[in-house]
Enzyme design. Sequence first.
Site, PDB file in Angstrom:
ATOM      1  N   CYS A   1      39.584 -43.203  -1.211  1.00  0.00           N
ATOM      2  CA  CYS A   1      40.791 -42.605  -1.822  1.00  0.00           C
ATOM      3  C   CYS A   1      41.875 -43.632  -2.149  1.00  0.00           C
ATOM      4  O   CYS A   1      42.799 -43.327  -2.895  1.00  0.00           O
ATOM      5  CB  CYS A   1      41.365 -41.535  -0.907  1.00  0.00           C
TER       6      CYS A   1
ATOM      7  N   HIS B   1      48.742 -39.704  -2.744  1.00  0.00           N
ATOM      8  CA  HIS B   1      47.354 -39.241  -2.817  1.00  0.00           C
ATOM      9  C   HIS B   1      47.334 -37.758  -2.448  1.00  0.00           C
ATOM     10  O   HIS B   1      48.018 -37.331  -1.524  1.00  0.00           O
ATOM     11  CB  HIS B   1      46.496 -40.057  -1.849  1.00  0.00           C
TER      12      HIS B   1
ATOM     13  N   ASN C   1      41.482 -32.592  -4.095  1.00  0.00           N
ATOM     14  CA  ASN C   1      41.422 -34.032  -3.850  1.00  0.00           C
ATOM     15  C   ASN C   1      40.347 -34.652  -4.750  1.00  0.00           C
ATOM     16  O   ASN C   1      39.155 -34.521  -4.473  1.00  0.00           O
ATOM     17  CB  ASN C   1      41.105 -34.255  -2.368  1.00  0.00           C
TER      18      ASN C   1
HETATM   19  O1  UT7 Z   1      41.281 -37.995   1.010  1.00  0.00           O
HETATM   20  C1  UT7 Z   1      40.467 -38.588   1.959  1.00  0.00           C
HETATM   21  C2  UT7 Z   1      41.029 -38.426   3.311  1.00  0.00           C
HETATM   22  N1  UT7 Z   1      40.854 -37.068   3.755  1.00  0.00           N
HETATM   23  C3  UT7 Z   1      41.896 -36.397   4.236  1.00  0.00           C
HETATM   24  O2  UT7 Z   1      43.013 -36.868   4.226  1.00  0.00           O
HETATM   25  C4  UT7 Z   1      41.610 -35.040   4.858  1.00  0.00           C
HETATM   26  C5  UT7 Z   1      42.365 -34.891   6.169  1.00  0.00           C
HETATM   27  N2  UT7 Z   1      42.007 -33.662   6.856  1.00  0.00           N
HETATM   28  C6  UT7 Z   1      42.415 -32.435   6.435  1.00  0.00           C
HETATM   29  O3  UT7 Z   1      43.049 -32.311   5.418  1.00  0.00           O
HETATM   30  C7  UT7 Z   1      42.112 -31.261   7.299  1.00  0.00           C
HETATM   31  O4  UT7 Z   1      41.583 -31.722   8.527  1.00  0.00           O
HETATM   32  C8  UT7 Z   1      41.109 -30.238   6.662  1.00  0.00           C
HETATM   33  C9  UT7 Z   1      41.784 -29.503   5.527  1.00  0.00           C
HETATM   34  C10 UT7 Z   1      39.877 -30.959   6.144  1.00  0.00           C
HETATM   35  C11 UT7 Z   1      40.706 -29.204   7.703  1.00  0.00           C
HETATM   36  O5  UT7 Z   1      41.880 -28.552   8.194  1.00  0.00           O
HETATM   37  P1  UT7 Z   1      42.172 -28.475   9.756  1.00  0.00           P
HETATM   38  O6  UT7 Z   1      43.442 -27.763   9.887  1.00  0.00           O
HETATM   39  O7  UT7 Z   1      42.120 -29.856  10.327  1.00  0.00           O
HETATM   40  O8  UT7 Z   1      40.994 -27.580  10.278  1.00  0.00           O
HETATM   41  P2  UT7 Z   1      39.932 -27.875  11.419  1.00  0.00           P
HETATM   42  O9  UT7 Z   1      38.803 -28.635  10.874  1.00  0.00           O
HETATM   43  O10 UT7 Z   1      40.641 -28.411  12.628  1.00  0.00           O
HETATM   44  O11 UT7 Z   1      39.487 -26.404  11.777  1.00  0.00           O
HETATM   45  C12 UT7 Z   1      40.397 -25.464  12.396  1.00  0.00           C
HETATM   46  C13 UT7 Z   1      39.730 -24.110  12.473  1.00  0.00           C
HETATM   47  C14 UT7 Z   1      38.330 -24.172  13.035  1.00  0.00           C
HETATM   48  O12 UT7 Z   1      38.084 -22.965  13.729  1.00  0.00           O
HETATM   49  P3  UT7 Z   1      38.068 -22.941  15.337  1.00  0.00           P
HETATM   50  O13 UT7 Z   1      37.065 -23.954  15.751  1.00  0.00           O
HETATM   51  O14 UT7 Z   1      39.463 -23.319  15.737  1.00  0.00           O
HETATM   52  O15 UT7 Z   1      37.697 -21.529  15.641  1.00  0.00           O
HETATM   53  C15 UT7 Z   1      37.457 -24.214  11.822  1.00  0.00           C
HETATM   54  O16 UT7 Z   1      36.174 -23.685  12.060  1.00  0.00           O
HETATM   55  O17 UT7 Z   1      39.600 -23.592  11.147  1.00  0.00           O
HETATM   56  C16 UT7 Z   1      38.230 -23.321  10.878  1.00  0.00           C
HETATM   57  N3  UT7 Z   1      37.971 -23.676   9.489  1.00  0.00           N
HETATM   58  C17 UT7 Z   1      38.049 -22.798   8.482  1.00  0.00           C
HETATM   59  N4  UT7 Z   1      38.324 -21.489   8.446  1.00  0.00           N
HETATM   60  C18 UT7 Z   1      38.321 -20.892   7.240  1.00  0.00           C
HETATM   61  C19 UT7 Z   1      37.650 -24.886   8.999  1.00  0.00           C
HETATM   62  N5  UT7 Z   1      37.498 -24.824   7.671  1.00  0.00           N
HETATM   63  C20 UT7 Z   1      37.739 -23.530   7.324  1.00  0.00           C
HETATM   64  C21 UT7 Z   1      37.720 -22.856   6.104  1.00  0.00           C
HETATM   65  N6  UT7 Z   1      38.027 -21.532   6.108  1.00  0.00           N
HETATM   66  N7  UT7 Z   1      37.450 -23.467   4.923  1.00  0.00           N
END
Ligand code: UT7
Length: 334
Positions: free
Chosen positions: A116, A256, A286
């Site tokens: 990125c 970004h 993204n």
């Molecule tokens: O550009 C390159 C660099 N990349 C980035 O900068 C990305 C950085 N990371 C992020 O933006 C975020 O971590 C994400 C958007 C990818 C994910 O968001 P998050 O708030 O970190 O979610 P998580 O992975 O911690 O998941 C939280 C909860 C989980 O459920 P439990 O385990 O707490 O029950 C996931 O299973 O949300 C659940 N979850 C979803 N629920 C509905 C994860 N993805 C989804 C989804 N829809 N799409």
Amino acid sequence: MQKIHAAITAVGGYVPEYRLTNEELTTMMDTTDEWIQARTGIKERRILKGEGKGSSDMAVGAVKDLLESRGISPLDIELVICATTTPDMQFPATANIICDKAGLTNAWGYDVSAACSGFLFALTIGSQFIETGRHKKVIVIGVDKMSSIMDYEDRKTSIIFGDGAGAVLLEPNTDGFGIIDSVLRTDGSGRVYLHQKAGGSVKPASMETVMNKEHYVYQEGQAVFKFAVKNMADVAAEIMERNNLTAETVNWLVPHQANLRIIKATADRMKLSPEKVMINIEKYGNTTNGTLPLCLWEWQDKLHKGDNVVLAAFGGGFTWGSTYIRWAYDGVNK
Ligand code: UT7
């Protein structure tokens, strides 16, 4: 004689027509529009459809747009640097393919791989060829077809990415406008959190790697998020400090577009008011190397000669960085 700076003198962009909405994603995986918007700020992303279409096709669209807006011929271009994580092929470089498809037959070119942050890295590299006087017209492209390495069963990762391309033209400027400074960083130990497991020399493609879905993006979102929030804000603050910029004198932040929450954290750290922050993540998601030039493309009619523009990015590698540009021209209406 005044120092030669590399000034951006034209911007081009291309996004594919197909809109993959949050609504459509709910038919492909267990997710909701509310969750995606609340956690990322994304409503839809563009997807390049069509057999045999790759990153180069989007990049060619951006390059043609740029040449038209500057009113120059493809034959005027001397060098093309393409930042991409999704090259058309393992080799040759996508820059070569772009030069061929867009008729840039006098140019040489190569690709830059820094996830990125690739566009920022390529911008700094391109600016060196201008500053040394080696070249007068250099195109820097940021492009990715992220849909080609996305597992649409992985709801944690696939929801944030989209496809798109942007390009800028660099030309010499001796009036103090152009790319003034860059802070660029790499920490390879971060590779464990964000990478593609197979298809490289360590793990070449095999039946097994395909079955194990190892040709898709692997991301530990939370870990990446923590590093991104801190490091993107740190470098943006650093570039402001060492160029004596303040929240008042910065006209634009070009961040970004990975997650609206990361963008807001960076803007808060810079103490910038929201109207100074370019945000189009809701439309495109993204696009990896495409995000920064696509912002410049969309905002170019609002940019004015002399504006202080700060770009900031964070991505896989880890790689991150910030670039300070004193904008060189009054924007054009698209
Ligand atoms: O550009 C390159 C660099 N990349 C980035 O900068 C990305 C950085 N990371 C992020 O933006 C975020 O971590 C994400 C958007 C990818 C994910 O968001 P998050 O708030 O970190 O979610 P998580 O992975 O911690 O998941 C939280 C909860 C989980 O459920 P439990 O385990 O707490 O029950 C996931 O299973 O949300 C659940 N979850 C979803 N629920 C509905 C994860 N993805 C989804 C989804 N829809 N799409």
